[in-house]
Design an enzyme around this catalytic site. Structure first.
Site, PDB file in Angstrom:
ATOM      1  N   SER A 132       0.815  -1.114   0.039  1.00 33.20           N
ATOM      2  CA  SER A 132       0.029   0.056   0.019  1.00 33.20           C
ATOM      3  C   SER A 132       0.893   1.180  -0.035  1.00 33.20           C
ATOM      4  O   SER A 132       1.853   1.249   0.390  1.00 33.20           O
ATOM      5  CB  SER A 132      -0.812   0.058   1.267  1.00 33.20           C
ATOM      6  OG  SER A 132      -1.410   1.440   1.321  1.00 33.20           O
ATOM      7  N   TYR A 145      -1.444  -0.237  10.418  1.00 36.54           N
ATOM      8  CA  TYR A 145      -1.533  -0.617   8.899  1.00 36.54           C
ATOM      9  C   TYR A 145      -0.290  -0.062   8.186  1.00 36.54           C
ATOM     10  O   TYR A 145       0.443  -0.637   7.517  1.00 36.54           O
ATOM     11  CB  TYR A 145      -2.968   0.098   8.298  1.00 36.54           C
ATOM     12  CG  TYR A 145      -3.069  -0.357   7.170  1.00 36.54           C
ATOM     13  CD1 TYR A 145      -3.682  -1.483   6.720  1.00 36.54           C
ATOM     14  CD2 TYR A 145      -2.917   0.585   5.895  1.00 36.54           C
ATOM     15  CE1 TYR A 145      -3.984  -1.802   5.442  1.00 36.54           C
ATOM     16  CE2 TYR A 145      -3.202   0.224   4.608  1.00 36.54           C
ATOM     17  CZ  TYR A 145      -3.710  -1.025   4.472  1.00 36.54           C
ATOM     18  OH  TYR A 145      -3.900  -1.361   2.992  1.00 36.54           O
TER      19      TYR A 145
HETATM   20  N1  NAP Z   1      -8.498  -0.870  -1.784  1.00 39.08           N
HETATM   21  C1  NAP Z   1      -7.512  -0.189  -1.514  1.00 39.08           C
HETATM   22  O1  NAP Z   1      -7.812   1.182  -1.555  1.00 39.08           O
HETATM   23  C2  NAP Z   1      -6.212  -0.360  -1.058  1.00 39.08           C
HETATM   24  C3  NAP Z   1      -5.320   0.309  -1.069  1.00 39.08           C
HETATM   25  C4  NAP Z   1      -3.951  -0.114  -0.714  1.00 39.08           C
HETATM   26  C5  NAP Z   1      -3.542  -1.218  -0.456  1.00 39.08           C
HETATM   27  N2  NAP Z   1      -4.730  -2.246  -0.514  1.00 39.08           N
HETATM   28  C6  NAP Z   1      -4.576  -3.729  -0.125  1.00 39.08           C
HETATM   29  O2  NAP Z   1      -4.912  -4.478  -1.019  1.00 39.08           O
HETATM   30  C7  NAP Z   1      -5.176  -5.698  -0.607  1.00 39.08           C
HETATM   31  C8  NAP Z   1      -6.621  -6.149  -1.180  1.00 39.08           C
HETATM   32  O3  NAP Z   1      -7.440  -5.405  -0.369  1.00 39.08           O
HETATM   33  P1  NAP Z   1      -8.813  -4.850  -1.268  1.00 39.08           P
HETATM   34  O4  NAP Z   1      -8.937  -3.507  -1.440  1.00 39.08           O
HETATM   35  O5  NAP Z   1      -9.048  -5.816  -2.371  1.00 39.08           O
HETATM   36  O6  NAP Z   1      -9.769  -5.366  -0.010  1.00 39.08           O
HETATM   37  P2  NAP Z   1     -11.336  -5.949   0.208  1.00 39.08           P
HETATM   38  O7  NAP Z   1     -12.296  -5.802  -1.156  1.00 39.08           O
HETATM   39  O8  NAP Z   1     -11.782  -5.764   1.547  1.00 39.08           O
HETATM   40  O9  NAP Z   1     -10.898  -7.644   0.005  1.00 39.08           O
HETATM   41  C9  NAP Z   1     -10.198  -8.152   1.204  1.00 39.08           C
HETATM   42  C10 NAP Z   1      -9.952  -9.577   0.895  1.00 39.08           C
HETATM   43  O10 NAP Z   1      -9.361 -10.330   1.942  1.00 39.08           O
HETATM   44  C11 NAP Z   1      -9.985 -11.381   2.530  1.00 39.08           C
HETATM   45  N3  NAP Z   1      -9.481 -11.501   3.857  1.00 39.08           N
HETATM   46  C12 NAP Z   1      -9.745 -10.746   4.677  1.00 39.08           C
HETATM   47  N4  NAP Z   1      -9.336 -11.213   6.030  1.00 39.08           N
HETATM   48  C13 NAP Z   1      -9.044 -12.532   5.731  1.00 39.08           C
HETATM   49  C14 NAP Z   1      -8.576 -13.673   6.691  1.00 39.08           C
HETATM   50  N5  NAP Z   1      -8.403 -13.465   7.764  1.00 39.08           N
HETATM   51  N6  NAP Z   1      -8.307 -14.358   5.933  1.00 39.08           N
HETATM   52  C15 NAP Z   1      -8.306 -14.759   4.571  1.00 39.08           C
HETATM   53  N7  NAP Z   1      -8.853 -13.622   3.668  1.00 39.08           N
HETATM   54  C16 NAP Z   1      -9.108 -12.726   4.438  1.00 39.08           C
HETATM   55  C17 NAP Z   1     -11.408 -11.069   2.286  1.00 39.08           C
HETATM   56  O11 NAP Z   1     -12.222 -12.252   2.175  1.00 39.08           O
HETATM   57  P3  NAP Z   1     -12.996 -12.822   3.342  1.00 39.08           P
HETATM   58  O12 NAP Z   1     -13.679 -11.787   4.170  1.00 39.08           O
HETATM   59  O13 NAP Z   1     -14.009 -13.868   2.627  1.00 39.08           O
HETATM   60  O14 NAP Z   1     -11.978 -13.622   4.189  1.00 39.08           O
HETATM   61  C18 NAP Z   1     -11.261 -10.308   0.817  1.00 39.08           C
HETATM   62  O15 NAP Z   1     -11.501 -11.276  -0.186  1.00 39.08           O
HETATM   63  C19 NAP Z   1      -5.003  -5.638   0.856  1.00 39.08           C
HETATM   64  O16 NAP Z   1      -3.890  -6.094   1.452  1.00 39.08           O
HETATM   65  C20 NAP Z   1      -5.237  -4.141   1.213  1.00 39.08           C
HETATM   66  O17 NAP Z   1      -4.390  -3.801   2.316  1.00 39.08           O
HETATM   67  C21 NAP Z   1      -5.936  -1.787  -0.674  1.00 39.08           C
END
Ligand code: NAP
Length: 248
Positions: A132, A145
């Site tokens: 991130s 975070y």
């Molecule tokens: N979106 C942004 O703006 C942003 C920006 C920078 C970085 N990121 C990073 O990008 C990555 C993906 O995030 P996203 O934005 O796609 O988020 P998201 O839409 O909330 O998806 C998160 C995923 O992680 C899974 N997850 C959460 N806790 C888990 C656990 N304990 N075990 C297994 N799976 C788990 C969730 O599935 P379940 O709930 O079904 O387990 C879901 O599939 C993350 O590392 C996040 O920190 C996101």
């Protein structure tokens, strides 16, 4: 080493957002994709749509993680599952801190520990870590975070050093704001609709598919090209800024 040199991938956090988009893209590229997350119904829908192999697993269940990942040959490991919670060390609870460290950092270390020896033995592999901009810049008030994502940045660099001489590539994808479900919980809103209004409405932001395209770009490079770090943000988002307070 492009997609045709790899057979399998494993994507964590595959039931939503970037993870689901990466699974879909990698399936289209012809890989056998193992999709890991906790929500079974979401994974089943994804499997029906893409042909991926669903695995219902909490990535902080390290015994389960060892069993699943230890029994698979993984060519492309995508460490994507992550959790962000708003708050600083004066406001977050003990569990909040542990949950972020356990998922964002510890589960990644454990996954790499289990998968990397097979990659080394086969002289073939690609690890993609989703970090991130929080791992690279100061902003807001979420030190845990930021700390976990900063660790993922250094880990990505360090694995490269550890596997020098092997055809194993490491790519860190460093997103700014991307439209996913990450803000639906733990960000001062009570629904996806509210999160959409607060974080996305009126903004132009990359989609999960843009992140999947980025991952595919890195994988598709020839074996002698390692795409180490890609930062991907909205055009209308910049990090930086300086705060100086007057004392009188
Ligand atoms: N979106 C942004 O703006 C942003 C920006 C920078 C970085 N990121 C990073 O990008 C990555 C993906 O995030 P996203 O934005 O796609 O988020 P998201 O839409 O909330 O998806 C998160 C995923 O992680 C899974 N997850 C959460 N806790 C888990 C656990 N304990 N075990 C297994 N799976 C788990 C969730 O599935 P379940 O709930 O079904 O387990 C879901 O599939 C993350 O590392 C996040 O920190 C996101």
């Amino acid at each position: 080493m492009s997609f045709s040199d790899y057979k399998t991938a494993l994507v964590t956090g595959a039931s939503a957002g970037m993870g689901a988009a990466i699974v879909e893209r990698f399936c289209k590229e012809g890989l056998t994709v193992h999709a890991v997350a906790r929500r079974k119904d979401r994974l089943q829908d994804l499997a029906a749509r893409t042909g991926c192999i669903p695995h219902e697993l909490d990535m902080t269940d390290y015994a389960g993680l060892n069993e699943l990942l230890g029994n698979l040959e993984v060519d492309v490991l995508v460490n994507n599952a992550g959790l962000g919670m708003v708050g600083n060390l004066t406001t977050l609870g003990e569990d909040d801190i542990n949950n972020m460290i356990d998922l964002n950092l510890r589960s990644v270390l454990q996954s790499v520990r289990v998968v990397l020896p097979g990659m080394i033995a086969r002289d073939r592999g690609h690890i993609i870590n989703i970090s991130s901009i929080a791992g690279h810049y100061n902003f807001g008030g979420n030190p845990v975070y930021h700390a976990t994502k900063s660790a993922i940045h250094m880990l990505s660099q360090q694995i490269r050093v550890d596997v020098l001489g092997k055809r194993i590539r490491v790519t860190e994808i460093c997103p700014g704001r991307v439209e996913t479900e990450i803000f639906n919980t733990n960000h001062g809103v009570s629904s996806g609709e509210e999160a959409h209004k607060k974080f996305y409405e009126g903004y132009e932001v990359p989609s999960a598919e843009h992140i999947a395209d980025t991952a595919a770009f890195a994988v598709n490079m020839p074996s002698y090209v390692n795409v180490g770090l890609i930062e991907i943000m909205p055009t209308f988002q910049v990090p930086g800024g300086l705060t100086t307070l007057k004392t009188k």
